[in-house]
Design a protein around this motif. Structure first.
Motif, PDB file in Angstrom:
ATOM      1  N   MET A   1      -6.947   1.568  -1.223  1.00  0.00           N
ATOM      2  CA  MET A   1      -6.224   0.627  -2.085  1.00  0.00           C
ATOM      3  C   MET A   1      -5.154   1.796  -2.856  1.00  0.00           C
ATOM      4  O   MET A   1      -5.533   2.892  -3.012  1.00  0.00           O
ATOM      5  N   ARG A   2      -4.299   1.067  -3.510  1.00  0.00           N
ATOM      6  CA  ARG A   2      -3.369   1.831  -4.365  1.00  0.00           C
ATOM      7  C   ARG A   2      -3.956   1.145  -5.931  1.00  0.00           C
ATOM      8  O   ARG A   2      -3.917   0.220  -6.106  1.00  0.00           O
ATOM      9  N   ASP A   3      -4.214   2.203  -6.871  1.00  0.00           N
ATOM     10  CA  ASP A   3      -4.637   1.705  -8.153  1.00  0.00           C
ATOM     11  C   ASP A   3      -3.350   0.952  -8.624  1.00  0.00           C
ATOM     12  O   ASP A   3      -2.253   1.480  -8.681  1.00  0.00           O
ATOM     13  N   PRO A   4      -3.383  -0.092  -9.193  1.00  0.00           N
ATOM     14  CA  PRO A   4      -2.185  -0.685  -9.905  1.00  0.00           C
ATOM     15  C   PRO A   4      -1.800  -0.370 -11.084  1.00  0.00           C
ATOM     16  O   PRO A   4      -0.550  -0.328 -11.245  1.00  0.00           O
ATOM     17  N   GLN A   7      -1.931   5.432  -7.311  1.00  0.00           N
ATOM     18  CA  GLN A   7      -2.479   6.428  -6.518  1.00  0.00           C
ATOM     19  C   GLN A   7      -3.512   5.890  -5.797  1.00  0.00           C
ATOM     20  O   GLN A   7      -4.090   4.888  -6.006  1.00  0.00           O
ATOM     21  N   LEU A   8      -3.870   6.560  -4.394  1.00  0.00           N
ATOM     22  CA  LEU A   8      -4.701   6.074  -3.676  1.00  0.00           C
ATOM     23  C   LEU A   8      -6.061   6.316  -4.072  1.00  0.00           C
ATOM     24  O   LEU A   8      -6.359   7.089  -4.857  1.00  0.00           O
ATOM     25  N   THR A   9      -6.988   4.972  -3.772  1.00  0.00           N
ATOM     26  CA  THR A   9      -8.367   5.234  -4.327  1.00  0.00           C
ATOM     27  C   THR A   9      -9.283   4.334  -3.428  1.00  0.00           C
ATOM     28  O   THR A   9      -8.664   3.674  -2.512  1.00  0.00           O
ATOM     29  N   GLY A  10     -10.490   4.230  -3.834  1.00  0.00           N
ATOM     30  CA  GLY A  10     -11.394   3.530  -3.134  1.00  0.00           C
ATOM     31  C   GLY A  10     -12.574   4.217  -2.376  1.00  0.00           C
ATOM     32  O   GLY A  10     -12.671   5.419  -2.474  1.00  0.00           O
ATOM     33  N   PHE A  11     -13.404   3.494  -1.686  1.00  0.00           N
ATOM     34  CA  PHE A  11     -14.741   4.429  -1.208  1.00  0.00           C
ATOM     35  C   PHE A  11     -14.085   5.204  -0.036  1.00  0.00           C
ATOM     36  O   PHE A  11     -14.660   6.499  -0.042  1.00  0.00           O
ATOM     37  N   ASP A  12     -13.198   4.820   0.810  1.00  0.00           N
ATOM     38  CA  ASP A  12     -12.943   5.849   1.622  1.00  0.00           C
ATOM     39  C   ASP A  12     -12.125   7.285   1.311  1.00  0.00           C
ATOM     40  O   ASP A  12     -12.236   7.944   1.937  1.00  0.00           O
TER      41      ASP A  12
END
Length: 274
Positions: A46-49, A53-58
């Motif tokens: 996802m993108r951090d609101p 920036q791209l973020t998340g487990f993957d």
């Protein structure tokens, strides 16, 4: 005695040798691993609101894999429909975006499996009492992303548990992703939805008292990092890096951070999906 100790030490080192497998020269020379991603499936990607920036487990797992391999991860956003074509034609090196490892997809890609996903029905929390079990969905409207294997899971469940028992079939409603399914659910346009059960705890944390799971997942699948079918060297390098992250605790730490501990798998598999 010393000979036995040396043999034991050698045996312990051998499994780790695969972790140092060389990347294909085109990747090693450019110093980046190019990964396709669709950042609309929290908490995987996802993108951090706040920062966009791209973020998340993957994302964190992918960056850790790249670091293990001595390169930098280069994320390339694409559409879900284009991902397999992108890896097949070499526009990207891998897909790391919560993609299910399915036999049908193994015809065009090879998957290094790293997580388990369960196809989970859910509804609005305010309607939870209407659906004490999944069979209560017979004759109801259920939405799910049309670009995934979820529509097939809905049909298989409906055929076995509704139609075969003389009940009306579940009416599948196509959606443009899981976020769209949740929107339609909140708006009352569908009675329930289905998405990967690994994502629901995170979503329910973001939107308290909004959703409620219905029963248990109806089917479990593996999620994998996809590569081109002939990319044996890359596949072994990725598998080795993943095993190293499992061994040093990074994999478990990231799973705990993103509420994915129940979705962890005990060992890396290649094309383990069915």
């Amino acid at each position: 005695m010393l000979k036995h100790l040396l043999l034991a030490a050698t045996a312990a080192i051998l499994p780790l040798a695969a972790q140092a497998a060389d990347l294909p020269s085109r990747i090693a020379s450019r110093g980046t691993l190019i990964a396709a991603i669709v950042p609309n499936y929290p908490p995987l990607e996802m993108r951090d609101p706040q920062t966009n920036q791209l973020t998340g487990f993957d994302v964190e797992l992918g960056n850790a894999i790249a670091e293990k391999l001595g390169v930098r991860m280069q994320w390339q956003e694409t559409s879900f429909d284009q991902m397999l074509a992108s890896v097949r034609t070499g526009r990207v090196d891998i897909i790391l975006s919560g993609m299910s490892d399915l036999k049908s997809r193994q015809e065009t890609a090879t998957f290094i499996d790293y997580l388990r996903s369960g196809s989970q029905f859910f509804t609005q929390a305010s309607r939870a009492a209407e659906f004490p079990n999944a069979e209560a969905l017979c004759g109801k409207r259920v939405g799910a992303s049309r670009r995934t294997a979820l529509p097939n899971d809905i049909k298989a469940f409906s055929d076995a548990n509704c139609v075969a028992k003389g009940r009306p079939a579940i009416e599948y409603v196509p959606t443009e992703g899981s976020a769209d399914a949740r929107t339609q659910l909140r708006q009352g346009r569908i009675d329930a939805a289905m998405q990967g059960g690994e994502t629901l705890p995170y979503i329910m944390g973001l939107e308290p008292n909004t959703y409620a799971p219905i029963g248990q997942p109806v089917r479990y699948t593996l999620m994998g990092i996809a590569t081109g079918k002939e990319e044996t060297q890359l596949q072994q390098a990725l598998a080795g890096a993943l095993r190293a992250l499992m061994a040093d605790g990074t994999y478990a730490r990231l799973a705990d951070k993103w509420q994915l501990t129940p979705s962890m798998i005990p060992e890396v598999q290649i094309n383990g999906g069915e």
